[in-house]
Design an enzyme around this catalytic site. Structure first.
Site, PDB file in Angstrom:
ATOM      1  N   HIS A  27      43.381  39.923  39.124  1.00  0.00           N
ATOM      2  CA  HIS A  27      43.175  40.697  37.901  1.00  0.00           C
ATOM      3  C   HIS A  27      44.453  40.557  37.080  1.00  0.00           C
ATOM      4  O   HIS A  27      45.499  40.202  37.620  1.00  0.00           O
ATOM      5  CB  HIS A  27      42.894  42.168  38.233  1.00  0.00           C
ATOM      6  CG  HIS A  27      41.528  42.376  38.792  1.00  0.00           C
ATOM      7  ND1 HIS A  27      41.246  42.164  40.124  1.00  0.00           N
ATOM      8  CD2 HIS A  27      40.354  42.719  38.204  1.00  0.00           C
ATOM      9  CE1 HIS A  27      39.958  42.374  40.328  1.00  0.00           C
ATOM     10  NE2 HIS A  27      39.395  42.716  39.183  1.00  0.00           N
TER      11      HIS A  27
ATOM     12  N   SER B  69      35.922  45.442  35.924  1.00  0.00           N
ATOM     13  CA  SER B  69      37.333  45.716  36.247  1.00  0.00           C
ATOM     14  C   SER B  69      38.300  45.158  35.212  1.00  0.00           C
ATOM     15  O   SER B  69      39.365  45.730  34.986  1.00  0.00           O
ATOM     16  CB  SER B  69      37.671  45.140  37.621  1.00  0.00           C
ATOM     17  OG  SER B  69      37.362  43.755  37.670  1.00  0.00           O
TER      18      SER B  69
END
Length: 281
Positions: free
Chosen positions: A251, A50
């Site tokens: 993230h 990711s």
């Protein structure tokens, strides 16, 4: 009526005359030397999880791929041509292979970037334990991640890196690490005390050091992003890491991905072992 026809006819004749001029100009130009050939393009394939797919900054394509990904931002710089962008959110060293990412690589590949390993060690489990669990659960979660980084990750990375080198025999391979997620100097974050944040950051350091060592064993380059993200943890005022309530929690933000791009860009400015491995296709 006739005036209109005459006007149209003269306009058409003028247009034909203009075309004739263009034609003769083109004829003359063909005698001139040809323009210089464009520099060779660097065939670039981007693999990973990711953090490589740009997850955290929607909208997403397949596999959580985003236009904010550092691979997409690098496309066109350094004569790079992003050939295959196959990074996939959730990838581990094993599912990267099982999911077919290595099929992007071949003898024409000049550059590979790779971010993977965080999902192999239950990283997110430890983060969650420290945010919402008891102190004991946090301590146990961090210890568990630390043991997996030490005991399991080196062999997993060695195996993957050997497969990458085999699939892209002429490529320069650049492996990126992960940022620390917290800035403990800004105090507690949800259930994670500054001490617990430091413990998680210590696990991030171990993860990065393990990836860096494996990259060195493989003859790959390691790009460390920790310095770029310093002071920009999830609990910092100018966070480059998305917080716990964001759908892309933990993230990078758009600024975070720009920091990744800058770090990789800086590494690429330095020739690796003398030169780019260019193939003139």
């Amino acid at each position: 009526m006739t005036r209109t026809v005459r006007t149209v006819r003269s306009a058409v004749l003028a247009a034909i005359g203009a075309l004739a001029l263009v034609g003769s100009a083109a004829g003359t130009a063909s005698a001139a030397p040809p323009p210089p050939a464009p520099p060779p393009s660097v065939v670039y394939d981007a693999l990973g999880d990711s953090y490589a797919s740009g997850y955290g900054v929607p909208p997403y394509g397949e596999c959580g791929r985003s236009a904010s990904a550092y691979a997409v931002q690098l496309d066109g710089r350094h004569r790079l041509r992003l050939d295959d962008f196959v990074a996939c959110a959730g990838a581990t060293t094993l599912t990267l292979v099982a999911g077919g990412q290595l099929a992007a690589l071949d003898a024409e590949t000049d550059l590979v970037t790779l971010t993977v390993g965080g999902n192999d060690v239950s990283w997110s489990t430890a983060v969650n334990a420290c945010l919402v669990g008891t102190d004991a659960q946090c301590t146990a979660g961090v210890a568990f991640v630390g043991s997996r980084i030490a005991d399991e990750l080196p062999a997993l990375l060695d195996s993957l890196y050997a497969q990458v080198a085999g699939a892209a025999p002429h490529a320069r391979v650049v492996v990126t690490g992960y940022p620390r997620l917290f800035s403990p100097e800004h105090g507690a974050y949800l259930g994670a005390s500054p001490a617990e944040q430091r413990a998680l950051n210590g696990a991030a350091d171990a993860l990065d050091e393990t990836i860096a060592a494996a990259a060195e064993r493989a003859g790959f380059e390691f790009v460390d992003v920790r310095a770029q993200f310093r002071g920009h943890g999830a609990n910092a005022p100018r966070a480059w890491i998305l917080g716990a309530t964001d759908p892309g929690a933990f993230h990078p933000t758009a600024d975070g991905y720009r920091a990744y791009t800058a770090a990789v860009h800086a590494a690429l400015r330095h020739p690796h072992r003398g030169c780019w491995h260019h193939h003139h296709h």
